[in-house]
Design a protein around this motif. Sequence first.
Motif, PDB file in Angstrom:
ATOM      1  N   TYR A 183     -10.504   8.293   4.251  1.00  0.00           N
ATOM      2  CA  TYR A 183     -11.935   8.214   4.529  1.00  0.00           C
ATOM      3  C   TYR A 183     -12.688   8.491   3.238  1.00  0.00           C
ATOM      4  CZ  TYR A 183     -16.620   9.533   6.049  1.00  0.00           C
ATOM      5  OH  TYR A 183     -17.977   9.627   6.192  1.00  0.00           O
ATOM      6  N   ALA A 184     -13.546   7.559   2.807  1.00  0.00           N
ATOM      7  CA  ALA A 184     -14.366   7.723   1.592  1.00  0.00           C
ATOM      8  C   ALA A 184     -15.729   8.266   2.026  1.00  0.00           C
ATOM      9  CB  ALA A 184     -14.526   6.381   0.891  1.00  0.00           C
TER      10      ALA A 184
ATOM     11  N   GLN B  93       0.827  -1.209   0.000  1.00  0.00           N
ATOM     12  CA  GLN B  93       0.000   0.000   0.000  1.00  0.00           C
ATOM     13  C   GLN B  93       0.860   1.257   0.000  1.00  0.00           C
ATOM     14  OE1 GLN B  93      -3.267   0.790   0.151  1.00  0.00           O
ATOM     15  NE2 GLN B  93      -3.912  -1.324  -0.156  1.00  0.00           N
TER      16      GLN B  93
HETATM   17  C1  LIG Z   1      -6.274   0.438   2.024  1.00  0.00           C
HETATM   18  O1  LIG Z   1      -7.313  -0.120   2.768  1.00  0.00           O
HETATM   19  C2  LIG Z   1      -7.001  -1.150   3.624  1.00  0.00           C
HETATM   20  C3  LIG Z   1      -5.705  -1.642   3.858  1.00  0.00           C
HETATM   21  C4  LIG Z   1      -5.518  -2.692   4.773  1.00  0.00           C
HETATM   22  C5  LIG Z   1      -6.616  -3.234   5.405  1.00  0.00           C
HETATM   23  C6  LIG Z   1      -6.481  -4.341   6.376  1.00  0.00           C
HETATM   24  O2  LIG Z   1      -7.278  -4.430   7.287  1.00  0.00           O
HETATM   25  N1  LIG Z   1      -5.467  -5.221   6.143  1.00  0.00           N
HETATM   26  C7  LIG Z   1      -5.185  -6.329   6.933  1.00  0.00           C
HETATM   27  C8  LIG Z   1      -5.680  -6.474   8.247  1.00  0.00           C
HETATM   28  C9  LIG Z   1      -5.357  -7.601   8.968  1.00  0.00           C
HETATM   29  C10 LIG Z   1      -4.525  -8.590   8.440  1.00  0.00           C
HETATM   30  C11 LIG Z   1      -4.037  -8.429   7.129  1.00  0.00           C
HETATM   31  C12 LIG Z   1      -4.363  -7.298   6.401  1.00  0.00           C
HETATM   32  C13 LIG Z   1      -7.911  -2.771   5.165  1.00  0.00           C
HETATM   33  C14 LIG Z   1      -8.097  -1.713   4.281  1.00  0.00           C
HETATM   34  N2  LIG Z   1      -9.363  -1.197   3.960  1.00  0.00           N
HETATM   35  C15 LIG Z   1     -10.479  -1.340   4.695  1.00  0.00           C
HETATM   36  O3  LIG Z   1     -10.577  -1.940   5.743  1.00  0.00           O
HETATM   37  C16 LIG Z   1     -11.676  -0.668   4.064  1.00  0.00           C
HETATM   38  C17 LIG Z   1     -12.686  -0.137   5.043  1.00  0.00           C
HETATM   39  S1  LIG Z   1     -12.032   0.826   6.356  1.00  0.00           S
HETATM   40  C18 LIG Z   1     -11.859   2.439   5.772  1.00  0.00           C
HETATM   41  C19 LIG Z   1     -13.085   3.227   5.430  1.00  0.00           C
HETATM   42  C20 LIG Z   1     -12.932   4.393   4.710  1.00  0.00           C
HETATM   43  N3  LIG Z   1     -13.964   5.145   4.326  1.00  0.00           N
HETATM   44  C21 LIG Z   1     -15.214   4.758   4.681  1.00  0.00           C
HETATM   45  N4  LIG Z   1     -16.430   5.364   4.402  1.00  0.00           N
HETATM   46  C22 LIG Z   1     -17.411   4.600   4.956  1.00  0.00           C
HETATM   47  C23 LIG Z   1     -16.867   3.507   5.590  1.00  0.00           C
HETATM   48  C24 LIG Z   1     -15.455   3.595   5.418  1.00  0.00           C
HETATM   49  C25 LIG Z   1     -14.366   2.795   5.811  1.00  0.00           C
END
Ligand SMILES: COc1ccc(C(=O)Nc2ccccc2)cc1NC(=O)CCSCc1cnc2[nH]ccc2c1
Length: 272
Positions: free
Chosen positions: A93-94, A66
């Motif tokens: 934040y989206a 990322q």
């Molecule tokens: C680049 O993104 C990400 C990168 C990494 C991970 C992640 O958790 N990786 C992982 C975790 C554990 C083990 C291995 C890997 C997650 C995301 N992305 C999200 O989780 C999307 C929704 S959270 C954000 C967000 C924004 N804007 C919104 N608007 C409304 C709701 C909302 C929600």
Amino acid sequence: VSATETRRWTLNDFDIGKPLGRGKFGHVYLAREKRSNHIVALKVLFKSQLQQSQVEHQLRREVEIQSHLRHPNILRLYGYFYDQKRVYLILEYAAKGELYKELQKCKYFSERRAATYVASLARALIYCHGKHVIHRDIKPENLLIGAQGELKIADFGWSVHTFNRRRTMCGTLDYLPPEMVESVEHDASVDIWSLGVLCYEFLYGVPPFEAKEHSDTYRRIVQVDLKFPPKPIVSSHAKDLISQMLVKDSSQRLQLHKLLEHPWIVQNAEPS
Ligand SMILES: COc1ccc(C(=O)Nc2ccccc2)cc1NC(=O)CCSCc1cnc2[nH]ccc2c1
């Protein structure tokens, strides 16, 4: 909140706002970085759970992936920090929220809206493939909508660098291409298949190979049992594009850059 800043973030740098959602590994909160007043999404992951699921390495690799990705249609990971018990991801934040909720509300999208989304996702995937990242999990649940209505690929829980392809099954079956369902080697063309499934679901409101039982979905995918219902009415250009993406032989699938020249995209997608 520039990622280049190598500063050590701490929780004190943020005012925490409302919960945005709950993921498998933790909760996400709206947050404001105090000095810049920049609004972000703060994802809180519990180290204990990460250890239990042995995904620390995957998280580390993902943060690494990322940190190099900068694209208007890819949700940014600005940085991360941790304390005794938790890891915090500072995410973009989206403002217009989750795409699948919008799709449920509208039942299905207009051809212009669908084509605009598909074109922006194609550009994001071309960008990722150029960096040897295949996403493999393009489905409505992993897409968010930015303040200007632009689509953001938001979940890189399963993205891998092409050199270390993994075969673990990820997410629902609906979006998996035959080679993953049959768990044979796969490459960037899996994203083209998933984009074709997504395009179909944008236009019809349901994925193309949906079935009651997993075994039926599995069979419909490997047989590429693609049918276009009479309603809603969808243009022949749209059906032609989907038919060129949902092809069993991954080498015969429409290339992403060719997609951007397809008449349905040219005639319907808003200029980026
Ligand atoms: C680049 O993104 C990400 C990168 C990494 C991970 C992640 O958790 N990786 C992982 C975790 C554990 C083990 C291995 C890997 C997650 C995301 N992305 C999200 O989780 C999307 C929704 S959270 C954000 C967000 C924004 N804007 C919104 N608007 C409304 C709701 C909302 C929600």
